[in-house]
Design a protein around this motif. Structure first.
Motif, PDB file in Angstrom:
ATOM      1  N   GLY A 141       0.819  -1.208   0.000  1.00 48.97           N
ATOM      2  CA  GLY A 141       0.000   0.000   0.000  1.00 48.97           C
ATOM      3  C   GLY A 141       0.853   1.258   0.000  1.00 48.97           C
ATOM      4  N   TRP A 142       1.972   1.226   0.740  1.00 49.67           N
ATOM      5  CA  TRP A 142       2.899   2.359   0.722  1.00 49.67           C
ATOM      6  C   TRP A 142       3.429   2.581  -0.700  1.00 49.67           C
ATOM      7  CZ3 TRP A 142       7.668   3.978  -0.653  1.00 49.67           C
ATOM      8  CH2 TRP A 142       8.177   5.130  -0.041  1.00 49.67           C
ATOM      9  N   SER A 143       3.805   1.496  -1.359  1.00 44.56           N
ATOM     10  CA  SER A 143       4.326   1.615  -2.724  1.00 44.56           C
ATOM     11  C   SER A 143       3.273   2.170  -3.668  1.00 44.56           C
ATOM     12  CB  SER A 143       4.817   0.242  -3.217  1.00 44.56           C
ATOM     13  OG  SER A 143       5.848  -0.263  -2.397  1.00 44.56           O
ATOM     14  N   ILE A 144       2.028   1.688  -3.530  1.00 40.97           N
ATOM     15  CA  ILE A 144       0.959   2.182  -4.391  1.00 40.97           C
ATOM     16  C   ILE A 144       0.714   3.664  -4.134  1.00 40.97           C
ATOM     17  CG2 ILE A 144      -1.513   1.983  -4.870  1.00 40.97           C
ATOM     18  CD1 ILE A 144      -1.197  -1.050  -4.266  1.00 40.97           C
ATOM     19  N   GLY A 145       0.747   4.072  -2.857  1.00 39.35           N
ATOM     20  CA  GLY A 145       0.602   5.481  -2.535  1.00 39.35           C
ATOM     21  C   GLY A 145       1.708   6.328  -3.127  1.00 39.35           C
ATOM     22  N   SER A 146       2.926   5.784  -3.104  1.00 41.98           N
ATOM     23  CA  SER A 146       4.055   6.546  -3.669  1.00 41.98           C
ATOM     24  C   SER A 146       3.920   6.681  -5.183  1.00 41.98           C
ATOM     25  CB  SER A 146       5.385   5.865  -3.312  1.00 41.98           C
ATOM     26  OG  SER A 146       5.517   4.618  -3.953  1.00 41.98           O
ATOM     27  N   ILE A 147       3.404   5.644  -5.836  1.00 40.69           N
ATOM     28  CA  ILE A 147       3.179   5.728  -7.282  1.00 40.69           C
ATOM     29  C   ILE A 147       2.134   6.800  -7.587  1.00 40.69           C
ATOM     30  CG2 ILE A 147       2.278   4.483  -9.281  1.00 40.69           C
ATOM     31  CD1 ILE A 147       3.498   1.921  -8.035  1.00 40.69           C
ATOM     32  N   ALA A 148       1.072   6.856  -6.755  1.00 40.57           N
ATOM     33  CA  ALA A 148       0.030   7.863  -6.954  1.00 40.57           C
ATOM     34  C   ALA A 148       0.574   9.269  -6.713  1.00 40.57           C
ATOM     35  CB  ALA A 148      -1.151   7.586  -6.019  1.00 40.57           C
ATOM     36  N   GLY A 149       1.420   9.416  -5.679  1.00 40.15           N
ATOM     37  CA  GLY A 149       2.000  10.723  -5.393  1.00 40.15           C
ATOM     38  C   GLY A 149       2.889  11.209  -6.516  1.00 40.15           C
ATOM     39  N   ALA A 150       3.696  10.291  -7.058  1.00 39.64           N
ATOM     40  CA  ALA A 150       4.553  10.661  -8.175  1.00 39.64           C
ATOM     41  C   ALA A 150       3.727  10.945  -9.422  1.00 39.64           C
ATOM     42  CB  ALA A 150       5.551   9.539  -8.449  1.00 39.64           C
ATOM     43  N   GLY A 151       2.677  10.133  -9.623  1.00 37.93           N
ATOM     44  CA  GLY A 151       1.834  10.335 -10.793  1.00 37.93           C
ATOM     45  C   GLY A 151       1.135  11.684 -10.796  1.00 37.93           C
ATOM     46  N   LEU A 152       0.771  12.179  -9.615  1.00 36.84           N
ATOM     47  CA  LEU A 152       0.158  13.503  -9.527  1.00 36.84           C
ATOM     48  C   LEU A 152       1.214  14.602  -9.557  1.00 36.84           C
ATOM     49  CD1 LEU A 152      -2.355  15.265  -9.082  1.00 36.84           C
ATOM     50  CD2 LEU A 152      -2.059  14.917  -6.612  1.00 36.84           C
ATOM     51  N   GLY A 153       2.372  14.323  -8.957  1.00 40.34           N
ATOM     52  CA  GLY A 153       3.425  15.340  -8.877  1.00 40.34           C
ATOM     53  C   GLY A 153       4.023  15.692 -10.226  1.00 40.34           C
ATOM     54  N   ILE A 154       4.117  14.717 -11.122  1.00 45.65           N
ATOM     55  CA  ILE A 154       4.738  14.969 -12.427  1.00 45.65           C
ATOM     56  C   ILE A 154       3.964  16.030 -13.226  1.00 45.65           C
ATOM     57  CG2 ILE A 154       5.242  13.918 -14.668  1.00 45.65           C
ATOM     58  CD1 ILE A 154       6.008  11.355 -13.109  1.00 45.65           C
ATOM     59  N   PRO A 155       2.646  15.907 -13.390  1.00 42.89           N
ATOM     60  CA  PRO A 155       1.939  16.979 -14.118  1.00 42.89           C
ATOM     61  C   PRO A 155       1.912  18.303 -13.354  1.00 42.89           C
ATOM     62  CG  PRO A 155       0.381  15.354 -13.280  1.00 42.89           C
ATOM     63  CD  PRO A 155       1.741  14.775 -13.105  1.00 42.89           C
ATOM     64  N   MET A 156       1.926  18.251 -12.015  1.00 38.27           N
ATOM     65  CA  MET A 156       1.994  19.481 -11.233  1.00 38.27           C
ATOM     66  C   MET A 156       3.282  20.235 -11.534  1.00 38.27           C
ATOM     67  SD  MET A 156      -0.613  20.129  -9.166  1.00 38.27           S
ATOM     68  CE  MET A 156      -2.048  19.311  -8.484  1.00 38.27           C
ATOM     69  N   ALA A 157       4.380  19.486 -11.563  1.00 37.05           N
ATOM     70  CA  ALA A 157       5.667  20.110 -11.863  1.00 37.05           C
ATOM     71  C   ALA A 157       5.709  20.592 -13.308  1.00 37.05           C
ATOM     72  CB  ALA A 157       6.802  19.124 -11.592  1.00 37.05           C
ATOM     73  N   ALA A 158       5.165  19.771 -14.228  1.00 35.54           N
ATOM     74  CA  ALA A 158       5.177  20.154 -15.641  1.00 35.54           C
ATOM     75  C   ALA A 158       4.360  21.416 -15.886  1.00 35.54           C
ATOM     76  CB  ALA A 158       4.641  19.007 -16.484  1.00 35.54           C
ATOM     77  N   ALA A 159       3.283  21.613 -15.111  1.00 31.93           N
ATOM     78  CA  ALA A 159       2.435  22.797 -15.264  1.00 31.93           C
ATOM     79  C   ALA A 159       2.937  23.974 -14.441  1.00 31.93           C
ATOM     80  CB  ALA A 159       1.003  22.464 -14.865  1.00 31.93           C
ATOM     81  N   SER A 160       4.090  23.783 -13.772  1.00 30.99           N
ATOM     82  CA  SER A 160       4.694  24.842 -12.942  1.00 30.99           C
ATOM     83  C   SER A 160       3.746  25.340 -11.852  1.00 30.99           C
ATOM     84  CB  SER A 160       5.156  26.018 -13.817  1.00 30.99           C
ATOM     85  OG  SER A 160       6.134  25.603 -14.752  1.00 30.99           O
ATOM     86  N   VAL A 161       2.950  24.419 -11.290  1.00 28.94           N
ATOM     87  CA  VAL A 161       2.112  24.770 -10.145  1.00 28.94           C
ATOM     88  C   VAL A 161       3.021  25.125  -8.978  1.00 28.94           C
ATOM     89  CG1 VAL A 161       0.411  23.904  -8.478  1.00 28.94           C
ATOM     90  CG2 VAL A 161       0.238  23.282 -10.910  1.00 28.94           C
ATOM     91  N   PRO A 162       2.811  26.231  -8.304  1.00 35.93           N
ATOM     92  CA  PRO A 162       3.687  26.604  -7.183  1.00 35.93           C
ATOM     93  C   PRO A 162       3.814  25.469  -6.176  1.00 35.93           C
ATOM     94  CG  PRO A 162       2.214  28.414  -7.706  1.00 35.93           C
ATOM     95  CD  PRO A 162       1.771  27.255  -8.551  1.00 35.93           C
ATOM     96  N   MET A 163       5.041  25.224  -5.743  1.00 40.03           N
ATOM     97  CA  MET A 163       5.307  24.111  -4.852  1.00 40.03           C
ATOM     98  C   MET A 163       4.511  24.226  -3.553  1.00 40.03           C
ATOM     99  SD  MET A 163       9.014  22.715  -3.493  1.00 40.03           S
ATOM    100  CE  MET A 163       9.750  23.637  -4.831  1.00 40.03           C
TER     101      MET A 163
END
Length: 392
Positions: A141-163
């Protein structure tokens, strides 16, 4: 008293939230580096603040749980993690200053370390009451959560959403879910005190042996997190995306091992399965280093991931076999394991500078020798009852 299945599901959510916040931070590390104008070496030193906070807080985690409850400590740790991450995002993204960023990461390290112990103690109690092995699935479950966090973080970073906006909103959401989930944890029950004088968990041979085993498997897992992508790029002249894809294969293989491993653990027992995973991790690393051809290397990554999947979660279960001392023992084993995450990456980096990134992974394979020698400690004590994976 909540139903065990309800508690099990909410404990799994607690693991997933922990991994989700961690991966959310990792997904914005390039922004941290650019915002603070740091090189790779300086960024690595900055990230040591997380490990330092965790290692300092872990020894007291068991004491806190014993005097309150796992639910209370999880909520406190979640709040600290959110405060720390938000402070770090403010320091790196808004004011672009190292001191507040380092302070935030240090506080986050304290929170995530204490959170780790508390959720493992609760997971071990749920596992003990259910009577079959489920701890590896919590870690999946931790691994699945980390995959979800990375999956959301990548488009956030690509769209330059403020950290600060990205991390702040996610932290608020995670804390709200965590407080809700902890409400379904098992109620704390008074533990019958042993008549003899209690012995510190740091002086128990079995607990220390489990710690050595967990340390070895933690390095096997952590080295892939830190160095597998670079080893493929440096050793095989792979493109950057190929290195990242190789690491993704490792994560998927490790998650699969954690989802399916409990079946083998209940059927064969802890020791035989852990000896098998130690051998698989060794074989996988050797295939990655000496494979020479991509099909062999990919096979090696899969075998390495499967081999790394069960050592850490089974170590947590073994440390918590006796509910009267579970919090203290899980705290000790976690402290030793986190020490591997603290010391392992810099040592491998130094070795990689001398022998090459790919060949430095051979040192990780050597660590499977002490892991195999200490696997026996994971077997339940003869006095234990209703312990998953107990085979005589």
């Amino acid at each position: 008293m909540p139903a065990l299945t309800t508690t099990r599901n909410f404990v799994a959510l607690t693991f997933a939230l922990n991994g989700f916040l961690f991966a959310s931070l990792v997904s914005r590390l390039p922004d941290v580096r650019s915002g603070l104008a740091l090189g790779n070496g300086s960024l690595g030193l900055l990230l040591l603040a997380i490990s330092a906070g965790s290692v300092l807080a872990l020894p007291s985690s068991g004491w806190l749980i014993e005097r309150s409850s796992a639910a209370t400590v999880v909520r406190l740790a979640g709040a600290l993690s959110a405060i720390g991450l938000t402070t770090a995002a403010f320091g790196a993204g808004a004011v672009e200053a190292v001191p507040p960023t380092a302070l935030g990461l240090f506080v986050y390290g304290i929170g995530i370390g204490v959170w780790d112990v508390a959720m493992n103690v609760e997971a071990a109690e749920v596992e003990r009451r259910i009577g079959r092995t489920i701890m590896p699935r919590f870690h999946a479950g931790w691994s699945i959560g980390s995959i979800a966090g990375a999956g959301l973080g990548i488009p956030m970073a690509a769209a330059s959403v403020p950290m600060l906006l990205h991390i702040g909103v996610l932290c608020a959401l995670a804390v709200a879910l965590l407080v809700w989930a902890a409400g379904s944890f098992l109620p704390s029950t008074p533990v019958e005190r042993a008549r003899e004088k209690p012995v510190s968990a740091w002086r128990e041979p079995r607990t220390l042996a489990i710690g050595v085993m967990v340390l070895s498997f933690a390095v096997v897992e952590g080295s892939a997190n830190d160095w597998l992508s670079l080893a493929l790029i440096d050793g095989y002249d792979a493109r950057h995306w190929v290195g990242v894809a190789g690491f993704s294969v490792f994560v998927c293989a490790m998650t699969t091992g954690r989802l399916l491993g409990p079946v083998l653990l209940d059927r064969l027992g802890r020791a035989p399965v852990l000896w098998g995973t130690a051998g698989a991790a060794t074989a996988g690393i050797l295939l990655v280093v000496y494979g020479g051809h991509w099909p062999v290397v990919v096979l090696g990554i899969v075998v390495w991931g499967l081999g790394a999947s069960l050592g850490f979660p089974v170590g947590m279960s073994a440390a918590a076999d006796d509910p009267a001392r579970s919090a203290a023992r899980v705290s000790v084993v976690s402290t030793i394991g986190y020490g591997a995450f603290l010391a392992g990456p810099p040592l491998l980096g130094q070795l990689g500078d001398r022998v090459g990134t790919l060949d430095s992974l051979l040192a990780v394979a050597v660590l499977m020798a002490p892991a195999a020698l200490t696997v026996f400690a994971a077997r339940p004590a003869r006095t234990s009852t209703n312990v998953p994976g107990h085979h005589t």
